[in-house]
Motif scaffolding. Structure first.
Motif, PDB file in Angstrom:
ATOM      1  N   SER A 225      -0.502   6.842  -5.967  1.00 46.51           N
ATOM      2  CA  SER A 225       0.525   6.397  -5.563  1.00 46.51           C
ATOM      3  C   SER A 225       1.410   7.478  -4.814  1.00 46.51           C
ATOM      4  O   SER A 225       1.096   7.729  -3.882  1.00 46.51           O
ATOM      5  CB  SER A 225       1.367   5.594  -6.875  1.00 46.51           C
ATOM      6  OG  SER A 225       2.358   4.844  -6.156  1.00 46.51           O
TER       7      SER A 225
ATOM      8  N   ALA B 273      -4.270   3.818  -4.740  1.00 41.51           N
ATOM      9  CA  ALA B 273      -3.158   2.886  -4.336  1.00 41.51           C
ATOM     10  C   ALA B 273      -2.170   3.815  -3.589  1.00 41.51           C
ATOM     11  O   ALA B 273      -0.852   3.799  -4.238  1.00 41.51           O
ATOM     12  CB  ALA B 273      -2.458   2.334  -5.429  1.00 41.51           C
TER      13      ALA B 273
ATOM     14  N   HIS C  49      -7.780   0.912  -3.441  1.00 42.64           N
ATOM     15  CA  HIS C  49      -6.777   0.048  -3.514  1.00 42.64           C
ATOM     16  C   HIS C  49      -6.963  -1.261  -3.710  1.00 42.64           C
ATOM     17  O   HIS C  49      -7.860  -1.844  -3.098  1.00 42.64           O
ATOM     18  CB  HIS C  49      -6.031   0.348  -2.012  1.00 42.64           C
ATOM     19  CG  HIS C  49      -4.381   0.219  -2.283  1.00 42.64           C
ATOM     20  ND1 HIS C  49      -3.524   0.525  -1.132  1.00 42.64           N
ATOM     21  CD2 HIS C  49      -3.472  -0.530  -2.887  1.00 42.64           C
ATOM     22  CE1 HIS C  49      -2.433   0.284  -1.399  1.00 42.64           C
ATOM     23  NE2 HIS C  49      -2.438  -0.281  -2.624  1.00 42.64           N
TER      24      HIS C  49
ATOM     25  N   ASP D 153      -1.861  -5.411  -4.987  1.00 39.63           N
ATOM     26  CA  ASP D 153      -0.890  -4.593  -5.449  1.00 39.63           C
ATOM     27  C   ASP D 153       0.425  -4.812  -5.122  1.00 39.63           C
ATOM     28  O   ASP D 153       0.987  -5.294  -4.235  1.00 39.63           O
ATOM     29  CB  ASP D 153      -1.231  -2.924  -4.673  1.00 39.63           C
ATOM     30  CG  ASP D 153      -0.341  -1.963  -5.223  1.00 39.63           C
ATOM     31  OD1 ASP D 153       0.843  -1.940  -5.541  1.00 39.63           O
ATOM     32  OD2 ASP D 153      -1.030  -0.863  -5.316  1.00 39.63           O
ATOM     33  N   GLU D 154       1.472  -5.127  -6.403  1.00 41.42           N
ATOM     34  CA  GLU D 154       2.660  -5.656  -6.242  1.00 41.42           C
ATOM     35  C   GLU D 154       3.580  -4.369  -5.879  1.00 41.42           C
ATOM     36  O   GLU D 154       4.763  -4.758  -5.790  1.00 41.42           O
ATOM     37  CB  GLU D 154       3.079  -6.321  -7.674  1.00 41.42           C
ATOM     38  CG  GLU D 154       3.636  -5.355  -8.715  1.00 41.42           C
ATOM     39  CD  GLU D 154       2.268  -4.467  -9.511  1.00 41.42           C
ATOM     40  OE1 GLU D 154       2.630  -4.149 -10.569  1.00 41.42           O
ATOM     41  OE2 GLU D 154       1.100  -4.500  -8.844  1.00 41.42           O
ATOM     42  N   PHE D 155       3.359  -3.250  -5.865  1.00 42.00           N
ATOM     43  CA  PHE D 155       4.319  -2.319  -5.433  1.00 42.00           C
ATOM     44  C   PHE D 155       4.048  -1.548  -4.288  1.00 42.00           C
ATOM     45  O   PHE D 155       4.898  -1.403  -3.355  1.00 42.00           O
ATOM     46  CB  PHE D 155       4.459  -1.246  -6.787  1.00 42.00           C
ATOM     47  CG  PHE D 155       5.554  -0.163  -6.621  1.00 42.00           C
ATOM     48  CD1 PHE D 155       7.024  -0.462  -6.845  1.00 42.00           C
ATOM     49  CD2 PHE D 155       5.196   1.015  -6.160  1.00 42.00           C
ATOM     50  CE1 PHE D 155       7.807   0.334  -6.717  1.00 42.00           C
ATOM     51  CE2 PHE D 155       6.386   1.848  -6.123  1.00 42.00           C
ATOM     52  CZ  PHE D 155       7.561   1.688  -6.131  1.00 42.00           C
ATOM     53  N   VAL D 156       3.019  -0.906  -4.198  1.00 47.21           N
ATOM     54  CA  VAL D 156       2.407  -0.363  -2.892  1.00 47.21           C
ATOM     55  C   VAL D 156       1.549  -1.175  -2.137  1.00 47.21           C
ATOM     56  O   VAL D 156       0.213  -1.291  -2.615  1.00 47.21           O
ATOM     57  CB  VAL D 156       1.968   1.041  -3.082  1.00 47.21           C
ATOM     58  CG1 VAL D 156       1.315   1.613  -1.708  1.00 47.21           C
ATOM     59  CG2 VAL D 156       2.964   1.976  -3.640  1.00 47.21           C
TER      60      VAL D 156
ATOM     61  N   ARG E 111      -3.613  -4.975  -9.542  1.00 52.54           N
ATOM     62  CA  ARG E 111      -2.339  -4.547  -9.572  1.00 52.54           C
ATOM     63  C   ARG E 111      -2.057  -2.986  -9.022  1.00 52.54           C
ATOM     64  O   ARG E 111      -2.972  -2.506  -8.240  1.00 52.54           O
ATOM     65  CB  ARG E 111      -1.585  -4.964 -10.835  1.00 52.54           C
ATOM     66  CG  ARG E 111      -1.389  -6.451 -10.915  1.00 52.54           C
ATOM     67  CD  ARG E 111      -1.115  -6.783 -12.274  1.00 52.54           C
ATOM     68  NE  ARG E 111       0.227  -6.726 -12.440  1.00 52.54           N
ATOM     69  CZ  ARG E 111       1.298  -7.399 -11.875  1.00 52.54           C
ATOM     70  NH1 ARG E 111       0.859  -8.546 -11.174  1.00 52.54           N
ATOM     71  NH2 ARG E 111       2.879  -7.141 -12.039  1.00 52.54           N
ATOM     72  N   HIS E 112      -1.155  -2.437  -9.206  1.00 44.90           N
ATOM     73  CA  HIS E 112      -0.887  -1.255  -8.933  1.00 44.90           C
ATOM     74  C   HIS E 112      -1.356  -0.042  -9.837  1.00 44.90           C
ATOM     75  O   HIS E 112      -1.031   0.084 -11.020  1.00 44.90           O
ATOM     76  CB  HIS E 112       0.620  -0.984  -8.891  1.00 44.90           C
ATOM     77  CG  HIS E 112       1.017   0.277  -8.135  1.00 44.90           C
ATOM     78  ND1 HIS E 112       0.652   0.663  -7.068  1.00 44.90           N
ATOM     79  CD2 HIS E 112       1.984   1.504  -8.515  1.00 44.90           C
ATOM     80  CE1 HIS E 112       1.140   1.989  -6.901  1.00 44.90           C
ATOM     81  NE2 HIS E 112       1.931   2.356  -7.532  1.00 44.90           N
ATOM     82  N   THR E 113      -2.152   0.917  -9.201  1.00 45.54           N
ATOM     83  CA  THR E 113      -2.580   2.178  -9.667  1.00 45.54           C
ATOM     84  C   THR E 113      -3.552   1.687 -11.069  1.00 45.54           C
ATOM     85  O   THR E 113      -3.834   2.654 -11.930  1.00 45.54           O
ATOM     86  CB  THR E 113      -1.818   3.147 -10.161  1.00 45.54           C
ATOM     87  OG1 THR E 113      -0.870   2.787 -10.979  1.00 45.54           O
ATOM     88  CG2 THR E 113      -1.122   3.491  -8.930  1.00 45.54           C
TER      89      THR E 113
END
Length: 420
Positions: free
Chosen positions: A257, A283, A350, A354-357, A382-384
């Protein structure tokens, strides 16, 4: 001999801003008069900007525990179903303000009608899970390198701010002089990047799992703010220097991230960048403007509020509001626009959800510079949490790619043999 583990402090993988923040933004937009809207938007944009660069020392425990049952191999935890807990894979559950830490296994039962999930309790690193009522879900799995069966040393790396703690995990039998440096993401600690030790170990690398300014382990800056990669890379440069002084000839940076943004900045700006042979990014943030715009859109925040927040972060005048010692240079960290300038071989792993990045910039970067960038696409992670969902694929992708990328620098046949 590995040192005894201490109870972990609160940590985890990078997350979106708290719901309370978005609720406050939405409330402000609803004010009636034009002047009130303007004043509210300015105040909320300022709050938005500060939250982006301010480390969170207290993490919200918003995951409900419904029951803990059994002992030993039969021990199970029943949790309220959420978008995170229904995804298969191994994860961690932190409770008791971060003092408690348990590793949970793959999804055993999901009852949509009841809104519950059941998972095995693999390991209880610290705390009393029987007394847990609420906790926090995390992609972190291991508590220290010892949980992977690896010997390690606690070492201190001299940075411009003071000494930063790191874990040094020696290569098996000193297999190569290539070192891996693991860089965690925003709001996380070193535990996040322990997953990267597995392929690094297979390839015979020595690993440094590092901390950096304002992460709660390393020294803080005077402003106590994240630089989003533009300042933290200097601590990674110090880690590279430590590795070179202790026998390394080549460096591979692993970044999660914001750790990806930090690693990219190090490869771009460090005086030691010639020793960085490859980047492995999970991610990664390759365009902060896109990340901030995504969060605003996802939470129905007016575009103007988000843009004003970005302006405050990027303009010298905004330092009085954000508390930053220096403005953030978003252009320097826009690797989609700068794609052809990236000359370090890079593997990106990735997830499309991914909901954040957002995944999009990673795909654009790979498409614009296929010579240097390889993209491994995951789904439902999802994220990471790409490793959590499919550890075998994550590890084999890293080992195969690094073997091919670093082939002339590895012992003949070693990387391929260990990776298969």
């Amino acid at each position: 001999m590995s040192p005894a583990r201490k109870a972990p402090r609160q940590h985890g993988s990078e997350e979106a801003l708290p719901r309370s923040f978005w609720a406050l933004l939405g409330a402000g937009v609803g004010l009636g008069t034009a002047s009130a809207v303007a004043a509210s938007s300015s105040a909320l944009a300022a709050y938005f900007a500060r939250r982006i660069v301010t480390p969170e020392r207290v993490r919200i425990e918003d995951q409900e525990v419904l029951a803990v049952q059994g002992t030993g191999a039969q021990r199970r935890i029943i949790l309220k179903a959420t978008p995170e807990t229904v995804v298969d894979g191994d994860y961690s559950f932190f409770f008791d303000a971060g003092a408690g830490h348990a590793r949970l296994g793959r999804l055993e039962d999901y009852v949509p009608g009841e809104g519950t999930v059941t998972r095995p309790v693999v390991t209880e690193y610290s705390g009393d899970l029987d007394r847990a009522v609420r906790g926090r879900w995390s992609g972190v799995v291991y508590s220290s390198p010892a949980d992977l069966g690896y010997d390690f040393e606690d070492v201190l790396i001299e940075t411009e701010l003071g000494v930063a703690p790191a874990w040094l995990v020696p290569a098996p039998n000193g297999a190569t002089t290539t070192w891996a440096i693991m860089v965690h993401g925003r709001g996380a600690t070193r535990q996040e990047s322990l997953r990267g030790l597995i392929p690094a170990r297979q390839l015979g690398f020595t690993s440094l799992v590092v901390s950096y300014r304002n992460d709660g382990d390393a020294p803080a800056t005077a402003d106590g703010r994240y630089g989003l990669g533009m300042t933290e890379w200097r601590d990674v440069e110090a880690a590279i220097g430590y590795a070179l002084e202790h026998g390394a000839s080549d460096i591979v940076l692993f970044g999660w991230s914001m750790g990806g943004a930090i690693s990219l900045a190090a490869a771009d700006l460090s005086s030691l960048r010639q020793y960085i042979r490859a980047l492995v990014l999970d991610a990664p943030v390759v365009d902060w403007v896109d990340v901030l715009a995504h969060q605003a859109q996802k939470n129905r925040i007016p575009r103007g509020v988000g843009r004003l927040g970005q302006f405050l972060l990027a303009h010298p005048w905004g330092r009085r509001i954000t508390g930053l010692a220096a403005p953030v240079d978003f252009r320097a960290m826009d690797w989609v626009t700068r794609a052809v300038e990236l000359r370090t071989p890079t593997l990106i792993l990735h997830s499309v959800d991914d909901e954040f990045v957002p995944f999009g910039p990673s795909a654009l970067l790979a498409g614009r510079n296929p010579e240097m960038v390889t993209l491994e696409t995951f789904r439902k992670a999802r994220h990471t949490k790409e490793w959590n969902v499919d550890p075998e694929r994550w590890e084999s992708s890293v080992v195969t790619w690094l073997t091919e990328t670093l082939a002339p620098r590895l012992t003949p046949g070693q990387g391929r043999q260990l990776g298969q």
